[in-house]
Every structure is written in C-alpha cells, then in structure tokens.
Design a protein around this motif. Structure first.
Motif, PDB file in Angstrom:
ATOM      1  N   GLY A 191       0.784  -1.232   0.000  1.00  0.00           N
ATOM      2  CA  GLY A 191       0.000   0.000   0.000  1.00  0.00           C
ATOM      3  C   GLY A 191       0.811   1.275   0.000  1.00  0.00           C
ATOM      4  O   GLY A 191       0.270   2.374  -0.091  1.00  0.00           O
ATOM      5  N   GLU A 192       2.130   1.143   0.102  1.00  0.00           N
ATOM      6  CA  GLU A 192       2.993   2.326   0.109  1.00  0.00           C
ATOM      7  C   GLU A 192       4.253   2.000  -0.662  1.00  0.00           C
ATOM      8  O   GLU A 192       4.922   1.006  -0.390  1.00  0.00           O
ATOM      9  N   PHE A 193       4.562   2.809  -1.663  1.00  0.00           N
ATOM     10  CA  PHE A 193       5.745   2.566  -2.474  1.00  0.00           C
ATOM     11  C   PHE A 193       6.292   3.885  -2.992  1.00  0.00           C
ATOM     12  O   PHE A 193       5.621   4.924  -2.928  1.00  0.00           O
ATOM     13  N   PRO A 194       7.526   3.900  -3.520  1.00  0.00           N
ATOM     14  CA  PRO A 194       8.169   5.164  -3.939  1.00  0.00           C
ATOM     15  C   PRO A 194       7.440   5.840  -5.102  1.00  0.00           C
ATOM     16  O   PRO A 194       6.631   5.232  -5.807  1.00  0.00           O
ATOM     17  N   GLN A 195       7.782   7.105  -5.283  1.00  0.00           N
ATOM     18  CA  GLN A 195       7.238   7.887  -6.392  1.00  0.00           C
ATOM     19  C   GLN A 195       8.339   8.154  -7.424  1.00  0.00           C
ATOM     20  O   GLN A 195       9.523   8.188  -7.091  1.00  0.00           O
ATOM     21  N   VAL A 196       7.929   8.338  -8.668  1.00  0.00           N
ATOM     22  CA  VAL A 196       8.879   8.638  -9.732  1.00  0.00           C
ATOM     23  C   VAL A 196       9.672   9.903  -9.397  1.00  0.00           C
ATOM     24  O   VAL A 196       9.113  10.876  -8.899  1.00  0.00           O
ATOM     25  N   ALA A 213      27.527  -3.514  -2.221  1.00  0.00           N
ATOM     26  CA  ALA A 213      27.541  -2.448  -3.220  1.00  0.00           C
ATOM     27  C   ALA A 213      26.399  -1.501  -2.875  1.00  0.00           C
ATOM     28  O   ALA A 213      25.240  -1.879  -2.925  1.00  0.00           O
ATOM     29  N   ARG A 214      26.731  -0.295  -2.464  1.00  0.00           N
ATOM     30  CA  ARG A 214      25.715   0.689  -2.088  1.00  0.00           C
ATOM     31  C   ARG A 214      25.775   1.814  -3.113  1.00  0.00           C
ATOM     32  O   ARG A 214      26.790   2.494  -3.240  1.00  0.00           O
ATOM     33  N   VAL A 215      24.696   1.971  -3.873  1.00  0.00           N
ATOM     34  CA  VAL A 215      24.705   2.938  -4.962  1.00  0.00           C
ATOM     35  C   VAL A 215      23.517   3.886  -4.859  1.00  0.00           C
ATOM     36  O   VAL A 215      22.464   3.554  -4.313  1.00  0.00           O
ATOM     37  N   ASN A 216      23.705   5.072  -5.398  1.00  0.00           N
ATOM     38  CA  ASN A 216      22.686   6.110  -5.381  1.00  0.00           C
ATOM     39  C   ASN A 216      21.982   6.196  -6.723  1.00  0.00           C
ATOM     40  O   ASN A 216      22.559   5.896  -7.769  1.00  0.00           O
ATOM     41  N   GLY A 217      20.750   6.627  -6.689  1.00  0.00           N
ATOM     42  CA  GLY A 217      20.008   6.780  -7.929  1.00  0.00           C
ATOM     43  C   GLY A 217      18.706   7.520  -7.701  1.00  0.00           C
ATOM     44  O   GLY A 217      18.508   8.165  -6.663  1.00  0.00           O
ATOM     45  N   PHE A 218      17.822   7.428  -8.675  1.00  0.00           N
ATOM     46  CA  PHE A 218      16.486   8.004  -8.520  1.00  0.00           C
ATOM     47  C   PHE A 218      15.468   7.067  -9.170  1.00  0.00           C
ATOM     48  O   PHE A 218      15.800   6.281 -10.057  1.00  0.00           O
ATOM     49  N   ILE A 219      14.237   7.140  -8.710  1.00  0.00           N
ATOM     50  CA  ILE A 219      13.188   6.265  -9.203  1.00  0.00           C
ATOM     51  C   ILE A 219      12.768   6.704 -10.605  1.00  0.00           C
ATOM     52  O   ILE A 219      12.289   7.820 -10.792  1.00  0.00           O
ATOM     53  N   GLN A 220      12.986   5.836 -11.579  1.00  0.00           N
ATOM     54  CA  GLN A 220      12.629   6.144 -12.961  1.00  0.00           C
ATOM     55  C   GLN A 220      11.231   5.642 -13.310  1.00  0.00           C
ATOM     56  O   GLN A 220      10.495   6.284 -14.066  1.00  0.00           O
ATOM     57  N   MET A 221      10.855   4.487 -12.743  1.00  0.00           N
ATOM     58  CA  MET A 221       9.577   3.884 -13.116  1.00  0.00           C
ATOM     59  C   MET A 221       8.990   3.113 -11.945  1.00  0.00           C
ATOM     60  O   MET A 221       9.700   2.453 -11.199  1.00  0.00           O
ATOM     61  N   VAL A 222       7.665   3.233 -11.784  1.00  0.00           N
ATOM     62  CA  VAL A 222       6.917   2.432 -10.813  1.00  0.00           C
ATOM     63  C   VAL A 222       5.694   1.881 -11.524  1.00  0.00           C
ATOM     64  O   VAL A 222       4.920   2.648 -12.101  1.00  0.00           O
ATOM     65  N   GLU A 223       5.523   0.548 -11.526  1.00  0.00           N
ATOM     66  CA  GLU A 223       4.379  -0.036 -12.218  1.00  0.00           C
ATOM     67  C   GLU A 223       3.919  -1.312 -11.516  1.00  0.00           C
ATOM     68  O   GLU A 223       4.690  -1.958 -10.798  1.00  0.00           O
ATOM     69  N   ALA A 224       2.665  -1.677 -11.726  1.00  0.00           N
ATOM     70  CA  ALA A 224       2.134  -2.918 -11.173  1.00  0.00           C
ATOM     71  C   ALA A 224       2.799  -4.094 -11.883  1.00  0.00           C
ATOM     72  O   ALA A 224       2.925  -4.093 -13.110  1.00  0.00           O
ATOM     73  N   PHE A 233       2.498  -7.303  -6.276  1.00  0.00           N
ATOM     74  CA  PHE A 233       3.875  -6.829  -6.337  1.00  0.00           C
ATOM     75  C   PHE A 233       3.994  -5.599  -7.238  1.00  0.00           C
ATOM     76  O   PHE A 233       3.178  -5.394  -8.153  1.00  0.00           O
ATOM     77  N   ILE A 234       5.023  -4.808  -6.980  1.00  0.00           N
ATOM     78  CA  ILE A 234       5.279  -3.578  -7.725  1.00  0.00           C
ATOM     79  C   ILE A 234       6.676  -3.628  -8.326  1.00  0.00           C
ATOM     80  O   ILE A 234       7.646  -3.931  -7.621  1.00  0.00           O
ATOM     81  N   ASN A 235       6.788  -3.346  -9.615  1.00  0.00           N
ATOM     82  CA  ASN A 235       8.089  -3.235 -10.273  1.00  0.00           C
ATOM     83  C   ASN A 235       8.607  -1.814 -10.121  1.00  0.00           C
ATOM     84  O   ASN A 235       7.862  -0.847 -10.331  1.00  0.00           O
ATOM     85  N   ILE A 236       9.877  -1.687  -9.778  1.00  0.00           N
ATOM     86  CA  ILE A 236      10.500  -0.363  -9.623  1.00  0.00           C
ATOM     87  C   ILE A 236      11.829  -0.353 -10.369  1.00  0.00           C
ATOM     88  O   ILE A 236      12.671  -1.226 -10.147  1.00  0.00           O
ATOM     89  N   ARG A 237      12.005   0.614 -11.247  1.00  0.00           N
ATOM     90  CA  ARG A 237      13.292   0.765 -11.942  1.00  0.00           C
ATOM     91  C   ARG A 237      14.030   1.967 -11.359  1.00  0.00           C
ATOM     92  O   ARG A 237      13.465   3.061 -11.270  1.00  0.00           O
ATOM     93  N   ILE A 238      15.278   1.745 -10.955  1.00  0.00           N
ATOM     94  CA  ILE A 238      16.102   2.803 -10.379  1.00  0.00           C
ATOM     95  C   ILE A 238      17.233   3.135 -11.340  1.00  0.00           C
ATOM     96  O   ILE A 238      18.030   2.260 -11.696  1.00  0.00           O
ATOM     97  N   THR A 239      17.313   4.368 -11.784  1.00  0.00           N
ATOM     98  CA  THR A 239      18.436   4.823 -12.611  1.00  0.00           C
ATOM     99  C   THR A 239      19.592   5.201 -11.694  1.00  0.00           C
ATOM    100  O   THR A 239      19.416   5.959 -10.741  1.00  0.00           O
TER     101      THR A 239
END
Length: 259
Positions: A191-196, A213-224, A233-239
């Motif tokens: 019920g709670e997930f990141p925003q683009v 490996a600890r890396v920084n990025g930003f949320i590119q995509m959030v989809e069911a 489940f929610i798919n999340i792509r991190i650039t």
C-alpha cells in the motif's frame, strides 16, 4: 546569510545539482560551488573560503573521510561546519567521522527539509569539533577492533535480494534485472511505495558476502507487476547516478555472478 559560501562535494552530478538547487532556493544570496571528488574539493578550499562543507563519503581519488581529515588540518577550516552527507550510516563509519572532527551527519536519501534543517543547525552551533566526543569515538573504535566486531550492516543472504531506501522507507526487494546504468527490482505491494523521481539508495550484497555495493540513484519507473488493480507486487526501476569506479567494480562483479 548573504555572505554564506557553501561547498558541495559528491562524485554524483545528480546529487550536486539537487543539493545546489535546495541550498540556492533556501539561501538565495548564498554562493554555492561543487566538487566532484576530494582533489577538486582541496583546490576549491585552498583557493577560497567556505562557511560550510557538505561532503559525500564514497568518492574516487579521496574519500569523504580523507577530505574531512585534510580539512581539519587546515588552520582556516578547523571550526568550519562539515556535514557528511552519505548513505554510509553504519556505526563504524559514524564513529570514524566523529573521531575525525565531523560536525554532523545526514543520511541519503534525504528530503529538502532535512537538508535545510541540518545546515541551519550546524551554522547556528558553529564551533570546533568536540574533543571529548572525538576521544569517546576513538575509544569505541579501538574496543571494537580488539573484540573483532565487524561493522553493523544489513545482512542480505538470499540471491538477488537488496534493500531499497527512499526517504524514511526501507523496502526489501528482489532484483529482476540489472546493468551498470539501472536496476529493476520488485517489492511487495503493502500500500505504500516510492514515487517517480524520488532519490533512492540501493544496497546489494555480493554473493560471496564479503562486501556491499551501495549505490545512489532516482526512481525512474513504478508499475504494477500484474495487470490488476490489486497487484501483489510492484516493479520499480532505479536509474543509477554514481560514477565511482569502485562501485562500478562491485556492480560488475555482482552482475557477472548472477548471469
């Protein structure tokens, strides 16, 4: 704070641009400069004077801890506020930073409000590093070394698992695909997930268990993950935005181990 001069030190251009915008919006008359590694920071600190330093820990050429130690060795910067802005929040790292004379610590990812609050706090309490706290940190580090206690960190045993941190939220996730440019993960829909465009930090442990490996990025995509309004489940792509060769080496090792 019309004369406020701020130095940002981070090898990720995205982070430098973000922090510059936040600082410039909060302090319109401030002068903000960025260095993308420790050596660039040394040049800027030597050629000019700054009122506060916001520095990452993991950088090529010089780490943030090395920059901090060098800074405290310069007469003009012995009392200048130094804030470590980093995803390195383990006990060992915090103790080392305190021992070296850091004024405060800000964990990544952070919000605009958290950064501004931290800046105001250290500027209003500007003083030399607390020698008592430094001594306590040194003692605690020595005790841990004698007891052979490893630095605390999240233990990620399952293959292809990681932790995604966005703001105050931490998501345990499974890695679906990965390259040196981005990571695709899946998290349970609670019920709670990141925003683009949210800032993100992802921790990936090597299969051998010898490093993270600890890396920084930003949320590119959030989809069911499923074509359903109640997708479990929610798919999340991190650039990814880090340019550190050491981090890329960790990622390359991980990618090779799972393919």
């Amino acid at each position: 704070m019309k004369s406020l001069k701020v130095l940002i030190v981070d090898d990720a251009k995205f982070i430098c641009e973000l922090v510059t915008k936040i600082v410039s919006d909060a302090f319109p008359e401030a002068t903000v400069k960025a260095a993308f590694n420790g050596e660039e920071a040394q040049v800027l600190l030597t050629s000019g004077a700054f009122d506060i330093i916001l520095c990452d820990w993991e950088m090529p050429k010089m780490s943030g801890l090395e920059v901090l130690k060098w800074t405290r060795a310069q007469p003009r910067y012995k009392t200048v506020p130094f804030v470590m802005v980093t995803s390195r929040g383990e006990r060992e790292y915090v103790l080392k930073a305190i021992h070296a004379g850091v004024n405060d610590y800000l964990g990544k990812p952070f919000s605009k409000e958290q950064l501004i609050q931290k800046i105001n706090k250290v500027l209003h309490k500007q003083k030399a590093p607390d020698v008592i706290q430094q001594a306590k940190a040194a003692k605690m580090l020595a005790e841990e070394q004698q007891e052979n206690v490893p630095p605390s960190r999240s233990v990620l045993k399952p293959k292809g698992m990681a932790y995604l941190r966005v703001g105050d939220q931490v998501y345990k996730c499974a890695i679906k695909d990965m390259s040196l440019k981005d990571v695709l993960v899946v998290v349970k829909n609670e019920g709670e997930f990141p925003q683009v465009l949210d800032q993100a930090v992802i921790d990936i442990e090597q299969l051998s268990g010898d490093s993270v490996a600890r890396v920084n990025g930003f949320i590119q995509m959030v989809e069911a993950a499923d074509v359903h309004i109640n997708s479990a489940f929610i798919n999340i792509r991190i650039t990814l935005v880090d340019d550190d060769p050491d981090k890329m080496a960790h990622l390359s090792k991980y990618i090779a181990s799972v393919r």
